[in-house]
Write an enzyme that holds these catalytic residues in place. Structure first.
Site, PDB file in Angstrom:
ATOM      1  N   LYS A 151       0.866  -1.188   0.000  1.00 23.33           N
ATOM      2  CA  LYS A 151       0.000   0.000   0.000  1.00 23.33           C
ATOM      3  C   LYS A 151       0.899   1.233   0.000  1.00 23.33           C
ATOM      4  CE  LYS A 151      -3.505   2.857   0.847  1.00 23.33           C
ATOM      5  NZ  LYS A 151      -4.367   3.260  -0.286  1.00 23.33           N
ATOM      6  N   LEU A 162      -5.535   7.316   1.788  1.00 23.37           N
ATOM      7  CA  LEU A 162      -4.177   6.894   2.141  1.00 23.37           C
ATOM      8  C   LEU A 162      -4.029   6.282   3.540  1.00 23.37           C
ATOM      9  CD1 LEU A 162      -1.562   9.494   0.776  1.00 23.37           C
ATOM     10  CD2 LEU A 162      -1.285   7.029   0.863  1.00 23.37           C
ATOM     11  N   ASN A 207       4.036   7.217  -6.011  1.00 18.88           N
ATOM     12  CA  ASN A 207       2.642   7.472  -6.392  1.00 18.88           C
ATOM     13  C   ASN A 207       2.442   8.963  -6.664  1.00 18.88           C
ATOM     14  OD1 ASN A 207      -0.108   7.562  -6.658  1.00 18.88           O
ATOM     15  ND2 ASN A 207      -0.567   6.447  -4.772  1.00 18.88           N
ATOM     16  N   CYS A 243      -2.510   9.975  -6.176  1.00 18.25           N
ATOM     17  CA  CYS A 243      -3.603   9.703  -5.233  1.00 18.25           C
ATOM     18  C   CYS A 243      -4.673  10.781  -5.366  1.00 18.25           C
ATOM     19  CB  CYS A 243      -3.098   9.650  -3.794  1.00 18.25           C
ATOM     20  SG  CYS A 243      -4.497   9.464  -2.656  1.00 18.25           S
ATOM     21  N   LYS A 265       3.732   5.938 -10.457  1.00 19.63           N
ATOM     22  CA  LYS A 265       2.333   5.540 -10.694  1.00 19.63           C
ATOM     23  C   LYS A 265       1.623   6.787 -11.183  1.00 19.63           C
ATOM     24  CE  LYS A 265      -1.531   2.898  -9.730  1.00 19.63           C
ATOM     25  NZ  LYS A 265      -1.854   2.184  -8.504  1.00 19.63           N
ATOM     26  N   ASN A 297      -3.585   4.940 -12.267  1.00 23.01           N
ATOM     27  CA  ASN A 297      -4.290   4.962 -10.979  1.00 23.01           C
ATOM     28  C   ASN A 297      -5.791   5.029 -11.282  1.00 23.01           C
ATOM     29  OD1 ASN A 297      -4.930   5.394  -8.188  1.00 23.01           O
ATOM     30  ND2 ASN A 297      -2.952   6.399  -7.928  1.00 23.01           N
ATOM     31  N   GLY A 350      -8.886  -2.282 -14.895  1.00 32.85           N
ATOM     32  CA  GLY A 350      -9.912  -3.101 -15.533  1.00 32.85           C
ATOM     33  C   GLY A 350      -9.492  -4.514 -15.867  1.00 32.85           C
ATOM     34  N   GLY A 403      -6.281  -4.633  -9.316  1.00 33.41           N
ATOM     35  CA  GLY A 403      -6.768  -3.820  -8.194  1.00 33.41           C
ATOM     36  C   GLY A 403      -8.164  -4.222  -7.759  1.00 33.41           C
TER      37      GLY A 403
HETATM   38  O1  RRO Z   1      -5.726   5.627  -0.478  1.00 36.11           O
HETATM   39  C1  RRO Z   1      -6.401   6.066  -1.428  1.00 36.11           C
HETATM   40  O2  RRO Z   1      -7.441   6.731  -1.266  1.00 36.11           O
HETATM   41  C2  RRO Z   1      -5.989   5.869  -2.821  1.00 36.11           C
HETATM   42  C3  RRO Z   1      -4.704   6.044  -3.288  1.00 36.11           C
HETATM   43 BR1  RRO Z   1      -3.251   6.425  -2.172  1.00 36.11          BR
HETATM   44  C4  RRO Z   1      -4.441   5.924  -4.675  1.00 36.11           C
HETATM   45  O3  RRO Z   1      -3.312   6.082  -5.166  1.00 36.11           O
HETATM   46  N1  RRO Z   1      -5.475   5.634  -5.478  1.00 36.11           N
HETATM   47  C5  RRO Z   1      -6.721   5.454  -5.029  1.00 36.11           C
HETATM   48  O4  RRO Z   1      -7.643   5.192  -5.833  1.00 36.11           O
HETATM   49  N2  RRO Z   1      -6.974   5.553  -3.681  1.00 36.11           N
END
Ligand code: RRO
Length: 319
Positions: free
Chosen positions: A53, A81, A134, A137, A171, A200, A258, A279
């Protein structure tokens, strides 16, 4: 002829940044990779790598629940996060090294300096094979996605590469406009990036419960990142475009978006992905999904007469 190939002769092995993965199929950062138990479960599964994560400097509880909803066509999340803090994920690297696959850490610092600090610290951990930074987010209230600000992305990469000792990948968020693909590619081309993961979740979608006439997740008035079936065409476009724009470099594109069966994985690889991440479907099915998708992809390759993913990687044809 093609059917003469035995399934045992088909390999899904791949390389990212020179690091060997026994299978090109592994988990996306996000679902079921936040705790030691979850990461060990990925280690024991058919996943080709273990990816954590996204980690911040300090442990975070994340956004209020409900913050993840699965629907027929995919998912919406606004996790915000939640994670145990980077030290836990770094300290797990020694025990996760027992599995015959690399361990990658996702890093998503709350600030520019936090990213640099974490990446500097990770130099001390021998068994972290690479870092997925990343830049995308979508769910921390008040914080824009870095990947949509090209200058900010460039500055961050300058600072990160000044301290990094390990392979660094990014990412990326999804892009939707040709000039934006080119602007991000020209940033990435100026750094020794090891890989780019596309994509993402599609940020700030809205899912509605019509019977309740309400949104379905609590944070941000219901706005959240969209994953699953609906994002595959966008994911494929991003994989394809970055593969074409960056293919003269030793950089791997990792497809994410997907993928729930072997044919989805095949499509991503045809667009240029060297590996694929799962995912929403992993969240739904758990670790058995890696073996199922592996078997399905191998059957497709057998049917088509392919022995390795290099036989078709990036070979999407125009008509
Ligand atoms: O933790 C999240 O809300 C989150 C992250 Br860090 C991300 O990179 N992508 C996402 O869809 N949720």
């Amino acid at each position: 002829m093609s059917n003469d190939i035995s399934l045992n002769d088909i390999s899904l092995s791949t390389k990212i940044a020179g690091i060997a993965l026994p299978s090109c199929i592994y988990n996306a950062s996000g679902p079921l990779c936040s705790t030691a138990d979850e990461l060990h479960a990925i280690g024991k599964s058919a996943s080709g790598a273990i990816l954590s994560k996204s980690a911040t400097l300090a442990k975070r509880a994340g956004n209020p629940s409900p913050r993840y909803i699965d629907t027929k066509w995919g998912s919406i999340n606004s996790m915000g996060l939640p994670n145990e803090g980077y030290e836990l994920y770094a300290n797990l690297s020694n025990e996760l090294n027992a599995y015959d696959k690399p361990y990658f850490m996702s890093v998503s610092g709350m600030s520019f300096d936090e990213n640099v600090t974490i990446i500097k610290e990770l130099a001390n951990f021998e068994h972290i094979s690479a870092i997925e930074l990343n830049l995308s987010c979508p769910n921390v209230p008040g914080k824009p996605q870095a990947g949509y600000d090209f200058e900010q992305s460039r500055s961050l990469l300058e600072a990160v590469f000044a301290v990094a000792t390990k392979p660094i990948g990014v990412k990326l968020p999804p892009y939707f406009d040709m000039p934006h693909f080119e602007m991000m590619a020209s940033v990435l081309n100026d750094f020794p990036i090891a890989f780019a993961t596309c994509i993402n979740s599609i940020g700030n979608g809205l899912v509605i419960d019509t019977s309740l006439e309400s949104v379905v997740i609590k944070p941000k008035h219901g706005f959240g990142g969209i994953g699953g079936d609906f994002i595959k065409p966008t994911a494929l476009a991003n994989v394809r475009k970055f593969y074409t724009l960056l293919s003269d470099k030793k950089l791997a594109i990792i497809g994410c978006g997907g993928i729930k069966n072997g044919m989805d994985a095949f499509e991503h690889i045809l667009c240029g992905a060297s590996a694929v991440q799962i995912g929403t479907h992993f969240m739904r099915e758990g670790t058995p999904c890696f073996k199922t998708i592996e078997n399905e992809l191998k059957s497709i390759m057998k049917e088509k007469g392919y022995h390795s993913i290099d036989d078709f990687k990036g070979k999407l044809k125009d008509i």
